[in-house]
Scaffold this active site. Sequence first.
Site: not given
Ligand code: PAF
Length: 283
Positions: A37, A152, A178, A187
């Site tokens: 993230h 994803d 990553v 994850s």
């Molecule tokens: O990938 C995620 O963390 C979630 O599916 C998202 C895109 C934030 C939607 O809740």
Amino acid sequence: MQTVNTIAAVRERIQSETRQGKRIGFVPTMGNLHEGHAHLVREARKYCDFVVASVFVNPTQFGAGEDFDSYPRTLEADQARLQEAGCDLLFAPNVAEMYPNQNNDWVKVLVSDITTRHCGASRPGHFDGVGLVVSKLFNIVRPHVALFGKKDFQQLAVIRRMVEALCFDIEIIGVDTVREASGLAMSSRNGYLTPQERTQAVLLYQTLCKARDAILDGNTDFNGITEQANSALRDGGFIPDYFTVCRADNLQPAMPVDRSLVILAAARLGKARLIDNIDFVCR
Ligand code: PAF
């Protein structure tokens, strides 16, 4: 970094930044953030002047019996990570703010076909919930650009289709996965693994790499490759959900003539359901 919890507050701040001519980048998340993230936030900076992230564990994308209640809520640690990565504004609403009066029942965002296979088949309704919340977040934040992790891969494909079909004026950027030094994709759900399972988990990526290498070497027996992969995963303690060679553009089963491919995989290991993928082009 400022944190706001209401739609009104996030709009007010973003409008003020937009009036100053700033380009807004957006990284939606469900929190419990990791280095993947932080990488999205740092990448966002390359495309915009003002980076907004959201942390919202979205109930509509969890099915009955899934981990919505136990999904880790780690807001303070998330704030620190986002701040360090250079995020400017965090939107962290609660469920009532995002879905007042249960208004999640009023409208559905259904992206057809692509949502019913792979993770969509194992988690019915999951992508409808993702489509709904991402549409709402896009309308709240109104970013110029939004970034999603390629881990994803199917979610990214669904969002691209939704953005095109609903005419959202937003550039969607897919960012490379990553990985830990072992190759394990980062994850939030890796947190469910025991130390022993974490070591075993690397087999998922190794199996993807092996399948990719076989295809790059000219093997077009995709069913055979899938069977071997599932058997290797089972031997390594996984319960495979799917392992499938697809066309990267529409996630339909690949044919030997297709050049741009993605191998998608999901498998359970202990309490965790792990997903990963590898995309590549055959010459
Ligand atoms: O990938 C995620 O963390 C979630 O599916 C998202 C895109 C934030 C939607 O809740």
